[in-house]
Scaffold this motif. Structure first.
Motif, PDB file in Angstrom:
ATOM      1  N   LEU A   1       0.812  -1.217   0.000  1.00 33.12           N
ATOM      2  CA  LEU A   1       0.000   0.000   0.000  1.00 33.12           C
ATOM      3  C   LEU A   1       0.856   1.282   0.000  1.00 33.12           C
ATOM      4  O   LEU A   1       0.600   2.190  -0.803  1.00 33.12           O
ATOM      5  N   PRO A   2       1.871   1.398   0.880  1.00 30.78           N
ATOM      6  CA  PRO A   2       2.723   2.599   0.796  1.00 30.78           C
ATOM      7  C   PRO A   2       3.447   2.708  -0.543  1.00 30.78           C
ATOM      8  O   PRO A   2       3.628   3.816  -1.068  1.00 30.78           O
ATOM      9  N   LEU A   3       3.867   1.555  -1.107  1.00 34.90           N
ATOM     10  CA  LEU A   3       4.547   1.575  -2.396  1.00 34.90           C
ATOM     11  C   LEU A   3       3.603   2.045  -3.498  1.00 34.90           C
ATOM     12  O   LEU A   3       4.007   2.811  -4.402  1.00 34.90           O
ATOM     13  N   VAL A   4       2.341   1.603  -3.447  1.00 37.31           N
ATOM     14  CA  VAL A   4       1.355   2.041  -4.440  1.00 37.31           C
ATOM     15  C   VAL A   4       1.125   3.549  -4.336  1.00 37.31           C
ATOM     16  O   VAL A   4       1.065   4.259  -5.355  1.00 37.31           O
ATOM     17  N   LEU A   5       1.010   4.057  -3.114  1.00 33.44           N
ATOM     18  CA  LEU A   5       0.819   5.494  -2.919  1.00 33.44           C
ATOM     19  C   LEU A   5       2.023   6.279  -3.428  1.00 33.44           C
ATOM     20  O   LEU A   5       1.868   7.307  -4.114  1.00 33.44           O
ATOM     21  N   TRP A   6       3.216   5.808  -3.102  1.00 32.17           N
ATOM     22  CA  TRP A   6       4.455   6.442  -3.569  1.00 32.17           C
ATOM     23  C   TRP A   6       4.504   6.455  -5.098  1.00 32.17           C
ATOM     24  O   TRP A   6       4.835   7.471  -5.714  1.00 32.17           O
ATOM     25  N   SER A   7       4.171   5.328  -5.703  1.00 35.95           N
ATOM     26  CA  SER A   7       4.196   5.226  -7.169  1.00 35.95           C
ATOM     27  C   SER A   7       3.147   6.141  -7.803  1.00 35.95           C
ATOM     28  O   SER A   7       3.409   6.778  -8.832  1.00 35.95           O
ATOM     29  N   ALA A   8       1.970   6.202  -7.185  1.00 35.57           N
ATOM     30  CA  ALA A   8       0.916   7.055  -7.747  1.00 35.57           C
ATOM     31  C   ALA A   8       1.341   8.510  -7.748  1.00 35.57           C
ATOM     32  O   ALA A   8       1.169   9.231  -8.746  1.00 35.57           O
ATOM     33  N   ILE A   9       1.916   8.976  -6.629  1.00 30.45           N
ATOM     34  CA  ILE A   9       2.362  10.364  -6.548  1.00 30.45           C
ATOM     35  C   ILE A   9       3.495  10.628  -7.531  1.00 30.45           C
ATOM     36  O   ILE A   9       3.615  11.725  -8.090  1.00 30.45           O
ATOM     37  N   SER A  10       4.318   9.606  -7.779  1.00 29.14           N
ATOM     38  CA  SER A  10       5.481   9.785  -8.646  1.00 29.14           C
ATOM     39  C   SER A  10       5.137   9.741 -10.127  1.00 29.14           C
ATOM     40  O   SER A  10       5.704  10.495 -10.924  1.00 29.14           O
ATOM     41  N   TYR A  11       4.202   8.856 -10.507  1.00 30.93           N
ATOM     42  CA  TYR A  11       4.021   8.565 -11.929  1.00 30.93           C
ATOM     43  C   TYR A  11       2.726   9.103 -12.537  1.00 30.93           C
ATOM     44  O   TYR A  11       2.656   9.279 -13.754  1.00 30.93           O
TER      45      TYR A  11
END
Length: 337
Positions: free
Chosen positions: A29-39
């Motif tokens: 979940l944190p990785l998905v949030l990080w990826s969403a903000i990044s990409y």
């Protein structure tokens, strides 16, 4: 039983499958949030990275500027009938994307230091591990026996715990200058900060855990004529050992939280030095990589200690230890010999 009741049950655990799923989700979940903000374009991206400066004399290609500043400069260029700048929306340099941090995580280990004499990244990591190890080891050598004595004997509790309660509110970093003055500028003051940060908490935590021993066990041993020393080593300590072991795992994590502060005392060394150097060069992907390494080391150590604890205290879960099984297999052979 409905699906909701299977997931949310008061006072009851989940099935092993659900436990594994939630454990994976806690990282995903944190990785998905990080990826969403990044990409995902426009989700955040408050800055613009300039590709072509046009006729602007204030910026260079590759610069990152606020979106408002970029729009204002382009408006001025258009009003003066000049060529506007061209750029793309990006996140600030201090928020790198996951793939950039992953790449930095690899390159940090294989890239030579910028200057001669500077340590490699793996050497900095090893140095930090040594500082935490020695600080926590020295703290445990004094804190654990003292905590057990305070938990068992009121004499030690009333003599020691009031001062420990008072002293534990002092932030460990305030002793940095004194530690350097007394112990020098190398690793000794760093170890001292780890020691101060964990020792006083350790005494109180171990003492409170020791007090949870089932007193009926002590009374039974006293009835059989056990002396205080035998009560301590044969009854109290074995009875609370699993809980003490868990306390030590938690306190070890506490020791790691003082690392960054400890390593800037005296000469800056270890992974803290690496983080500060990379931040100075604005290479924040390396900063994130170093932070992740700390997390990997801490989590890996805790998982290893957890697996070891399951073997050492197998009776807590109603099963036999692998060590015990191995000894039972060896015993007949040794008897024949």
């Amino acid at each position: 039983m409905s699906k909701q009741e299977k997931w949310f049950r008061f006072g009851k655990g989940l099935s092993p499958k659900r436990v594994r799923g939630l454990t994976v989700a806690s990282f995903i979940l944190p990785l998905v949030l990080w990826s969403a903000i990044s990409y995902i374009p426009g989700l955040w991206h408050p800055e613009v990275q300039i590709r072509d400066v046009g006729d602007s004399i204030y910026f260079d290609a590759g610069d990152r500027v606020d979106a408002e500043t970029f729009a204002l400069e382009n408006n001025n260029l258009l009003e003066s009938e000049s060529v506007p700048m061209v750029g793309k929306r990006v996140n600030p340099v201090y928020f790198p994307a996951p793939h950039e941090v992953t790449r930095a995580l690899y390159s940090a280990f294989v890239t030579e230091p910028r200057r001669d004499g500077e340590p490699w990244f793996h050497q900095s990591v090893a140095h930090s591990v040594r500082v935490v190890f020695w600080g926590f080891l020295l703290s445990s050598l004094f804190g654990v026996p003292l905590g057990i004595l305070c938990g068992v004997f009121s004499y030690f509790s009333k003599l020691i715990e009031p001062f420990v309660e008072f002293f534990r509110y002092f932030p460990a970093p305030v002793f940095g200058a004194l530690a350097v003055a007394i112990l020098g500028i190398n690793d000794a003051p760093k170890v001292a900060i780890i020691f101060i940060g964990t020792f006083f908490q350790q005494v109180l935590v171990i003492a409170n855990t020791t007090r949870t021993v089932d007193f009926s066990l002590v009374e039974a041993a006293q009835t059989l004529g056990a002396k205080p020393g035998r009560l301590l080593f044969k009854v109290v300590i074995p009875a609370v050992m699993p809980k003490l072991y868990m306390d030590m795992r938690i306190l070890l994590g506490w020791a790691w939280t003082y690392l960054i502060v400890a390593e800037v005392v005296g000469t800056s060394t270890g992974i803290s030095w690496f983080i500060n150097q990379q931040a100075k060069y604005r290479m924040f992907d390396n900063v994130y990589a170093a932070i992740l390494v700390l997390g990997f080391i801490g989590l890996g150590t805790d998982m290893l200690l957890g697996a070891l604890g399951k073997q050492l205290f197998a009776w807590e879960e109603g099963r036999r230890s692998g060590f015990g099984k191995m000894l039972r297999k060896i015993k007949p052979v040794s008897a024949e010999a």
